[in-house]
Write a protein that holds these residues in place. Structure first.
Motif, short mmCIF file in Angstrom:
data_model
loop_
_atom_site.label_atom_id
_atom_site.label_comp_id
_atom_site.label_asym_id
_atom_site.label_seq_id
_atom_site.Cartn_x
_atom_site.Cartn_y
_atom_site.Cartn_z
N ASN A 1 -9.48 7.77 -2.23
CA ASN A 1 -8.32 8.65 -2.36
C ASN A 1 -8.65 9.88 -3.19
O ASN A 1 -8.16 10.97 -2.90
N TYR A 2 -9.48 9.72 -4.22
CA TYR A 2 -9.86 10.87 -5.04
C TYR A 2 -10.69 11.85 -4.22
O TYR A 2 -10.50 13.06 -4.31
N ASP B 1 -8.64 6.16 7.40
CA ASP B 1 -8.90 5.13 6.40
C ASP B 1 -9.87 4.10 6.98
O ASP B 1 -9.61 3.53 8.03
N SER C 1 -3.72 -1.70 -13.89
CA SER C 1 -4.08 -2.64 -14.93
C SER C 1 -2.81 -3.02 -15.67
O SER C 1 -2.02 -2.16 -16.04
N ALA D 1 -15.34 -7.65 -3.18
CA ALA D 1 -13.96 -7.98 -3.56
C ALA D 1 -13.89 -8.95 -4.74
O ALA D 1 -12.81 -9.35 -5.14
N GLY E 1 -3.22 2.90 -3.04
CA GLY E 1 -4.37 2.00 -3.01
C GLY E 1 -5.08 1.86 -4.34
O GLY E 1 -5.95 1.01 -4.50
N VAL E 2 -4.74 2.69 -5.33
CA VAL E 2 -5.48 2.70 -6.59
C VAL E 2 -5.11 1.48 -7.43
O VAL E 2 -3.94 1.14 -7.58
N GLU F 1 -13.41 -0.08 -10.16
CA GLU F 1 -12.59 -1.29 -10.32
C GLU F 1 -13.43 -2.44 -10.87
O GLU F 1 -13.03 -3.11 -11.81
N LEU G 1 -8.49 -12.39 -0.87
CA LEU G 1 -9.45 -13.34 -1.42
C LEU G 1 -8.70 -14.55 -2.00
O LEU G 1 -9.12 -15.70 -1.83
N ALA H 1 -4.86 -5.20 -1.66
CA ALA H 1 -5.64 -6.20 -0.91
C ALA H 1 -6.04 -7.39 -1.77
O ALA H 1 -6.80 -8.24 -1.32
N THR I 1 -14.72 -1.91 -14.43
CA THR I 1 -13.67 -2.27 -15.39
C THR I 1 -13.71 -3.77 -15.69
O THR I 1 -13.71 -4.20 -16.84
N LEU J 1 -9.37 4.46 1.99
CA LEU J 1 -8.09 4.78 1.34
C LEU J 1 -7.32 3.52 0.98
O LEU J 1 -6.28 3.58 0.32
N SER J 2 -7.80 2.37 1.46
CA SER J 2 -7.23 1.09 1.02
C SER J 2 -8.38 0.11 0.86
O SER J 2 -9.50 0.41 1.23
N GLY J 3 -8.08 -1.06 0.31
CA GLY J 3 -9.15 -2.04 0.06
C GLY J 3 -9.71 -1.90 -1.34
O GLY J 3 -9.20 -1.12 -2.13
N PRO J 4 -10.77 -2.67 -1.62
CA PRO J 4 -11.26 -2.77 -3.00
C PRO J 4 -11.70 -1.45 -3.64
O PRO J 4 -11.66 -1.33 -4.85
N LEU K 1 -7.49 -6.92 -11.79
CA LEU K 1 -6.77 -5.68 -11.54
C LEU K 1 -5.80 -5.93 -10.39
O LEU K 1 -5.95 -6.88 -9.64
N LEU L 1 0.83 -1.20 0.00
CA LEU L 1 0.00 0.00 0.00
C LEU L 1 0.87 1.25 0.00
O LEU L 1 0.62 2.21 -0.72
N TYR M 1 -4.18 -4.60 -6.96
CA TYR M 1 -4.25 -3.66 -5.85
C TYR M 1 -3.79 -4.37 -4.57
O TYR M 1 -3.78 -5.60 -4.51
N GLN N 1 -8.39 1.69 -18.60
CA GLN N 1 -8.19 0.32 -18.13
C GLN N 1 -9.06 -0.71 -18.83
O GLN N 1 -8.71 -1.88 -18.86
N ALA O 1 -10.44 1.63 -2.93
CA ALA O 1 -9.50 2.63 -2.46
C ALA O 1 -9.33 3.81 -3.42
O ALA O 1 -9.15 4.94 -2.99
N ALA O 2 -9.42 3.53 -4.73
CA ALA O 2 -9.19 4.60 -5.69
C ALA O 2 -10.16 5.75 -5.42
O ALA O 2 -9.75 6.91 -5.28
#
Lengths: 290, 390
Positions: free
Chosen positions: B47-48, B77, A120, B205, A116-117, B231, A220, A216, B234, B38-41, A212, A111, A214, B264, B43-44
């Motif tokens: 953060n934005y 977060d 691809s 997730a 976190g983003v 995410e 899973l 985390a 996509t 801010l983190s995890g599935p 993708l 991280l 990332y 993406q 997060a993007a």
């Protein structure tokens, strides 16, 4: 009928990737008796290394995947040498706690390093699907399934057909005797962990472009890997392979014909049933140790 | 070797000691708590929103702050996890003593944090969540500036004929947001006498949606309403292309970040429609064109990714709303801020922000009426759909 075929095909492709995740863990969990909670992080590492190679440095995709597998293996070796070797004589709970710590450190490190983003990964395969009668499949997924099968076969041959594999199995069946026979068991432990981690990194490198990348993403994946190992039986390669395919198909059919909201539940219901009725795993020979 | 270093330290500490007295504005900052994933599935997106909130903070502070005091954001977060959102709210309120919060992106996260607002009596401006329950539960500390799924459905209703929607299928993330959106949009379609086909959910997730897509393909609808973060959008678009699921895709919730999809998902995103609440591609078409242009320029100047703007504006508007409420209140005190939120009337990036009452009488939450836009990805670019162009 066409729908059923597409579901089955999807399930097999997904299952192939689960199998790849499972065989890495079955080596570490099944042979070394280390409950490796950090397994998913080597998967993530493999994906990020591929991203760095293929999308940032723009090297050849296959070269990037190879580098990621090697990188995952080296990282695994380093973790074994630094973290697990000093705990060699400790109970399984101690090493388990250590790997939980490793998991948290690695995930937060990712991280910190990547943000976190989601990323691809660029790949060279064409995007239009291959159409086979009523079903269709992306060329990338086909390639991943092929690569997964090659890696599974390779790992199987390594364990069962080489002297290194014999040394590995001997070490984990009876370390003392193996040491008396002149096997450097410390080196073998490091190598086994490296191979298992390298396989996880391979799974990440192969699945990264489909999905993708990332920090985390490994959570899973690790969960599925444990599921596959439990389904197939500890330390069994054939079990992990078949367990992976079975889990993939079961999830797919569960989502297709029961409810997609319960997709992940389907896999775990099967695991509960397996633990109740065949606790050694579906494909384990009864009474086999290690 | 020792002496120059020591001299350096002495010099440095003297400068440090001098700076504050020379600076002038020594008013203590007003703290604002921000809870975002801010983190995890997802997060993007979180953060934005954070980046947008930071721009609003810097702009307000550059103009002299609020009532002569600078704003300070305390950002926590929640790891895309409702449990973490609740503990983040508790931590910000109890330990950091913030008088007001902004958060918490996802509806499940916001709903989890809401009981803490009532427990401690601290208001929260909800900048993203769209589940109806948030303003219907009777929590008088909640003020939402994002549209509910019902509002979005009404916003799209007028385009249904132009789009040619006859029968629609649904695919949504298995959270309060996703489930709420399915209810709102399918209700709207049924009211119009249009067909509602299969409804598929995916775990937050989840990465492989092939089973759901196979079902949607065989359901034979002409439109897919898709509700999740960028995410998973996509992944769904890519996997729909792999399986040749040839339906019109309309994403809801405003978190689709069309520019990120172009990057993406590539060609798989072409032709898809997206409900958004800010159009950074055409700032001149926004309700406050000058503000929108300045925001896009500042965002780009900071090196923030362009694709984050459709999410980042929420952070700006949330902090702007809070700052305005504190200014009206005259003091950064939770109850005073809550009372003043009802009197906020300010122009945000999305449009005018004013709160109306929503929820059970006597315990109403605040809900604004945000602007809703539809864009289409055409030839790798976000564009106004043919039926919207004047």
């Amino acid at each position: 009928m066409a729908v059923l075929l597409q579901h089955l095909l999807n399930g097999l492709v997904l299952g192939g990737t689960y199998a790849l995740l499972g065989i890495g863990l079955t080596l570490i969990f099944g042979l070394m008796n280390v409950v490796n909670f950090a397994h998913g992080e080597f998967y993530t590492l493999g994906a990020y290394l591929t991203f760095a190679g293929a999308s940032m440095l723009r090297v050849n995709f296959l070269l990037a995947v190879a580098a990621a597998i090697l990188g995952g293996g080296l990282a695994g070796a380093a973790c074994e040498r630094v973290l697990l070797r000093p705990l060699a004589g400790e109970s399984i709970d101690t090493t388990m706690l250590a790997t939980i710590g490793l998991w948290i450190v690695l995930q937060n490190g990712e991280l910190l390093a990547w943000g976190g983003v989601a990323r691809s990964i660029a790949h060279p395969f064409p995007t239009p699907p291959v159409v086979l009668g009523p079903v269709s499949l992306a060329p990338l997924r086909l390639a991943v399934l092929g690569a997964a099968l090659v890696l599974i076969l390779g790992a199987h041959l390594l364990i069962h057909r080489t002297s290194l594999g014999v040394a590995m199995r001997a070490t984990f069946q009876d370390g003392e005797t193996a040491a008396l026979m002149g096997i450097e068991i410390g080196r073998i432990r490091t190598l086994t962990f490296a191979v298992g981690s390298g396989l996880a990194a391979a799974a990440g490198a192969l699945l990264g472009p489909i999905f993708l990348v990332y920090p985390a993403m490994g959570d899973l994946a690790a969960l599925k890997a444990f599921a596959v190992v439990i389904l197939g039986g500890l330390g069994s390669f054939a079990g992990a392979t078949l367990g992976g395919l079975l889990l993939g198909v079961a999830e797919e059919l569960g989502a297709g014909y029961v409810s997609s909201g319960y997709r992940d539940a389907v896999g775990f219901v099967i695991i509960i049933l397996v633990l109740l009725f065949r606790p050694a795993g579906l494909f384990a020979r009864v009474g086999r140790v290690g | 070797m020792r002496r120059p270093l020591l001299t350096g330290i002495v010099a440095l500490s003297t400068t440090l000691a001098v700076v504050p007295t020379g600076g002038g504005t020594m008013e203590p900052p007003i703290k604002i708590g921000v809870i975002e994933p801010l983190s995890g599935p997802v997060a993007a997106s979180g953060n934005y929103v954070r980046m947008g909130a930071e721009i609003a903070r810097d702009w307000i502070n550059a103009r002299g702050g609020v009532n002569g005091r600078p704003l300070r954001l305390l950002i926590e977060d929640d790891k895309s996890d409702p449990k973490e959102a609740a503990s983040a709210a508790e931590k910000l309120i109890v330990r950091d003593g913030v008088p007001v919060l902004m958060g918490a992106w996802g509806s499940s996260m916001t709903l989890a944090a809401m009981p803490k607002l009532e427990e401690y009596g601290v208001p929260m401006v909800v900048e993203t969540s769209s589940a109806a329950a948030i303003t219907k539960r009777g929590n008088p500390w909640v003020f939402r500036i994002s549209p509910t799924s019902e509002m979005e459905a009404l916003g799209v209703e007028k385009y249904l004929d132009a789009l040619g929607v006859r029968q629609a299928d649904f695919m949504a993330v298995n959270t309060d947001w996703g489930r709420g959106a399915v209810l709102a949009f399918s209700g709207m379609l049924r009211r119009r006498g249009l067909g509602v086909g299969t409804v598929e959910y995916m775990d937050q997730a989840a990465t492989d949606m092939s089973a759901q897509l196979t079902k949607i393909k065989s359901a034979g609808g002409d439109t897919l309403f898709l509700t999740t973060g960028v995410e998973q959008i996509t992944l769904v678009l890519r996997q729909a292309q792999e399986q040749r699921v040839l339906v019109r895709v309309i994403t809801t919730g405003g978190s689709s970040s069309p520019s990120q999809l172009v990057k993406q998902a590539g060609a798989a995103a072409d032709g898809s429609y997206h409900i958004v609440f800010f159009m950074p591609w055409f700032p001149e078409a926004m309700p406050a064109p000058k503000l929108a242009q300045a925001f896009v320029a500042e965002w780009t100047k900071r090196g923030n990714p362009f694709e984050g703007l459709t999410e980042g504006f929420r952070g700006h508007d949330g902090i702007l709303t809070i700052a305005e409420a504190i200014r009206v209140a005259g003091s950064p005190e939770p109850t005073a801020i809550r009372d003043s939120l009802w009197r906020v009337d300010v122009m945000g990036l999305n449009g005018p922000i004013r709160f109306e009452k929503d929820g059970p009488p006597g315990r109403e939450s605040g809900q604004s009426r945000p602007s809703i836009f539809v864009v289409q990805i055409r030839d790798g670019k976000a564009a106004l759909p043919a039926f919207v162009q004047k």
